[in-house]
Design an enzyme around this catalytic site. Structure first.
Site, PDB file in Angstrom:
ATOM      1  N   LYS A 166       0.708  -1.167  -0.082  1.00  0.00           N
ATOM      2  CA  LYS A 166      -0.039  -0.029  -0.149  1.00  0.00           C
ATOM      3  C   LYS A 166       0.719   1.481  -0.133  1.00  0.00           C
ATOM      4  CE  LYS A 166      -4.147   1.904   2.430  1.00  0.00           C
ATOM      5  NZ  LYS A 166      -5.051   1.876   3.492  1.00  0.00           N
ATOM      6  N   SER A 212      -9.822   1.935   2.490  1.00  0.00           N
ATOM      7  CA  SER A 212      -9.056   2.715   1.415  1.00  0.00           C
ATOM      8  C   SER A 212      -8.007   1.849   0.865  1.00  0.00           C
ATOM      9  CB  SER A 212      -8.410   3.773   2.291  1.00  0.00           C
ATOM     10  OG  SER A 212      -7.384   2.881   3.489  1.00  0.00           O
ATOM     11  N   SER A 220     -10.079  -0.558   6.311  1.00  0.00           N
ATOM     12  CA  SER A 220      -9.557  -0.191   5.213  1.00  0.00           C
ATOM     13  C   SER A 220      -8.831  -1.444   4.759  1.00  0.00           C
ATOM     14  CB  SER A 220      -8.456   1.055   5.365  1.00  0.00           C
ATOM     15  OG  SER A 220      -9.154   1.946   5.343  1.00  0.00           O
TER      16      SER A 220
END
Lengths: 477, 94
Positions: free
Chosen positions: A66, A141, A165
Site C-alpha cells: 500500500k 482505503s 480499510s
C-alpha cells in the site's frame, strides 16, 4: 492454472518440487500487470526494484505494498499530491522483514488519499476499479491492494486498516483481508493516519496464505513503542479444519435494516455451515454498536488532524505559494501548500478533527468520544468472556458503483459500520469470501476474536473456508 | 450549527487556505456530519473513564546511547528550498 493465479503456499510448493522458480513467477505476475493494469488501476507506482536474490529465502513471493508503507528510495505518497516525489530514506519494519524473507516488491498499490475513504476514489492517481465489475469500486482505503490480489496482478499484498480499510475492500474484491490485533505488527514506516487505530495487515487469496504472511510481518519492534512484547506463535499451526465445540456469538445489532438481502443470505448460510460442523451459535446484544461510526469519526479525524500537521511544505513533499503578487508570509506558505496538496476528503477530515479538538468543543466531542470508546470496548470484553469468536457480515452491501457515494460523505462513512468497532476495541478481525450476490459481486464474512488470539481467528476462518470453494474463484479479465 | 465563518476559522487553525466555494460546500458537509455525531449525546458517560489507547502500556524507555541515524545531507536533499544546511522559508522576523 496460470502461475499468477497461484496462492503463495502453492507457489512455494511448486518451487520445492522444482516445477517453477521465483523468477518465473515474478515474470508471470509482471506480465499480468502489463495486461490488466490499464483496466484496474490497482497501482499508484509500479517500481523496477532490483530482483531480491536472497539465498535460502523463506518466501520469495511477489507482493504489492500500500502506498502509505515506506520502501526506501521508492516513491511512497499516500496517493496524495502533497507527497509527490517523496522517497523515504528508510524501510518500514514490515518491509525490512519481507526483504529478509526474499520478497519482491512490485510497487505501491493505490489507496484513498491518506487512507481517508472507503472506495479508493479519493486517490490523486484516479480510482481503482473492482476486478469483478469494472464499474464498481474495490472498496477502500486499501482498494489497490485488494484489487491487485483479486486481479492476479500480485500473489499477495499489504494494506493498512484504521476503520475497516483492509476488511471492507477484501470483502468487495472476494479475497482474504486481516486486521491484526493493535500492536501485533509494527507501525514503524507506516505513514500515520490515526495512531491509536492503525494496523498493517495482509491481503491474500486464502486463509493459509494469510497465516503465512502474518508470520512474516508480526513481532515486537523497538522502533514502534506501541508494539506489543509478546511471543509470536507459528500461525500456520492454527490452520485446523475443526469447528467442533467453537462457541460463536452473533450480535443482533449487525443484522439491522440497510443490510442487503444477498449479504444476509450468504452470512446465514455460512453460519449454518459452521453449525453443521459442530460450532454453537448464540445471538447476543452489543448495545453500543450504533455509536461506533460517530465515535470513530471524532477520534480518527482528531488524530489525523494532528498527524497530518507535519505536511507543511518545509522539509519534503510539495511546496506551494499564493499566486497574488505580494509579500508571502510563512503562514501563507503553509496554507497554500496544504490547499493545493490535500484533496477534498483530506481537508474535510483535518478540519473535522481540528474542530473537535478546538477550545470549547473538546469535552463535548473528543472527550465524550473517548468515553464511548470505553463502552464499545466493554461490549467486546463482555462477549469474549463467554465466546470464542464473533461473526458478522464485513459490510452491509456488496461493492457499490463508482461515483455513487462521492457526493455524500456521511453515506460513505456508513459503509464501514461493521468494521469500525474492531479498531476502536483493538481486536483482530478478518474478512473471508462467503459467497456472491445475484449480480456476481463478492460477499465477505467477518470473524473477530479477543486481542492476540489470532490463532482462534485462523481456526474459525479455516474451518469455514475449507468446506467451501469461494476462495478458489478467479477473475477473468 | 456551524457557519461558513466557523469553517473559515477552523480552516485557518488547520493551516489550509479555502476558496469561497470550497468553504460553502464544506460547511454543508460538516453540518451533516456534526448532526450525525450528536447521537453520542444520548449516552450518559458521566462515570465512564476515557480510552485513549487499547493496550495497557507504560512508558517505554531505552538506554540513552548514540546510534547511527540518517545523514544530514540525505535529509536536506528532500527539502524544496535549502540554504547551507538549513530549510529555507519566507522571512519570519521583520
Amino acid at each position: 492454472m496460470k502461475l499468477n493465479e497461484l496462492t503463495a503456499h502453492e507457489a512455494l510448493a511448486a518451487f520445492k518440487a522444482k516445477t517453477t522458480t521465483p523468477k518465473a513467477l515474478l515474470e508471470t505476475v509482471k506480465n499480468a500487470i502489463n495486461r490488466t493494469e490499464k483496466k484496474v488501476n490497482a497501482f499508484a507506482h509500479l517500481d523496477e526494484i532490483p530482483y531480491n536474490s536472497k539465498e535460502d529465502a523463506k518466501a520469495p513471493i511477489p507482493i504489492a505494498i500500500k502506498d502509505n508503507i515506506c520502501i526506501k528510495d521508492y516513491p511512497t505518497t499516500c496517493a496524495s499530491h502533497i507527497l509527490k516525489n517523496f522517497k523515504p530514506l528508510y524501510d518500514a519494519t514490515v518491509i525490512s522483514k519481507l526483504r529478509e524473507s526474499g520478497a519482491n516488491f512490485l510497487g505501491h498499490s493505490n489507496m484513498d488519499e491518506f487512507a481517508f475513504g472507503s472506495s479508493t476514489e479519493t486517490s490523486h492517481f484516479g480510482p481503482t476499479k473492482n476486478p469483478w465489475n469494472l464499474d464498481c469500486v474495490p472498496g477502500g482505503s486499501s482498494g489497490g491492494s485488494a484489487a491487485a490480489v483479486a486481479a492476479n496482478e500480485t500473489i499477495w499484498a499489504l494494506g493498512s486498516d484504521t476503520g475497516g480499510s483492509i476488511r471492507q475492500p477484501a470483502s468487495f474484491c472476494g479475497v482474504v483481508g486481516l486486521k491484526p490485533t493493535y500492536g501485533l505488527v509494527s507501525r514503524y514506516g507506516l505513514i500515520a493516519f490515526a495512531s491509536s487505530l492503525d494496523q498493517i495487515g495482509p491481503f491474500t487469496k486464502d486463509v493459509e496464505d494469510c497465516a503465512l504472511l502474518l508470520n512474516l510481518i508480526a513481532g515486537h519492534d523497538e522502533y514502534d513503542s506501541t508494539s506489543a512484547k509478546i511471543e509470536i506463535p507459528d500461525y500456520t499451526k492454527s490452520l485446523i479444519n475443526d469447528a467442533k465445540g467453537l462457541k460463536i456469538a452473533i450480535p443482533k445489532e449487525y443484522f439491522i435494516e440497510g443490510i442487503s438481502p444477498d449479504v444476509k443470505a450468504s452470512v446465514d448460510e455460512a453460519i449454518a455451515l459452521l453449525k453443521k460442523k459442530g460450532a454453537t451459535f448464540t445471538e447476543i446484544s452489543m448495545p453500543h454498536t450504533e455509536y461506533a461510526v460517530a465515535t470513530y469519526y471524532i477520534l480518527a479525524t482528531a488524530e489525523a488532524s494532528s498527524n497530518l500537521a507535519r505536511f507543511d511544505g518545509i522539509q519534503y513533499g510539495l511546496r506551494s505559494l499564493p499566486k497574488e503578487q505580494r509579500k508571502t508570509s510563512l503562514i501563507d506558505l503553509y496554507e497554500e501548500t496544504r490547499n493545493q496538496g490535500f484533496g477534498q476528503e483530506a481537508k474535510r477530515r483535518i478540519m473535522l478533527g481540528t474542530y473537535s479538538l478546538s477550545a470549547g468543543y473538546y469535552d463535548a466531542y473528543y472527550l465524550r468520544a473517548q468515553k464511548v470508546r470505553t463502552l464499545i470496548k466493554k461490549d467486546f470484553d463482555d462477549a469474549f468472556k463467554q465466546f470464542d469468536a464473533i461473526i458478522t457480515p464485513t459490510s452491509p452491501t456488496t461493492a457499490f458503483k463508482i461515483g455513487e457515494k462521492t457526493s455524500n460523505p456521511l453515506s460513505m462513512y456508513l459503509s464501514d459500520i461493521y468494521t469500525i468497532s474492531a479498531n476502536l476495541a483493538g481486536i483482530p478481525a478478518v474478512s473471508i469470501p462467503c459467497g456472491f450476490s445475484k449480480d456476481n459481486l463478492p460477499i465477505g464474512l467477518q470473524i473477530m476474536t479477543k486481542p492476540f488470539d489470532e490463532q482462534m481467528l485462523f481456526r474459525t476462518a479455516y474451518s469455514y473456508e475449507q468446506n467451501t470453494d469461494w476462495h478458489k474463484k478467479r477473475v477473468n479479465l | 450549527m456551524i457557519t461558513k465563518k466557523d469553517v473559515q476559522y477552523i480552516a485557518h487553525l488547520s493551516r489550509i487556505h479555502l476558496a469561497e466555494n470550497e468553504a460553502e460546500s464544506l460547511t454543508k458537509n460538516l453540518e451533516g456530519i456534526l448532526t450525525y455525531i450528536e447521537k453520542l449525546k444520548k449516552l450518559d458517560v458521566a462515570d465512564v473513564k476515557p480510552t485513549s489507547h487499547v493496550l495497557p502500556l507504560e512508558n517505554v524507555f531505552r538506554e540513552d546511547v548514540v546510534r547511527e541515524s540518517l545523514s544530514q545531507n540525505d535529509v536536506m536533499n528532500m527539502a524544496v528550498e535549502k540554504n547551507k544546511g538549513s530549510f529555507k522559508v519566507p522571512q519570519v522576523i521583520e
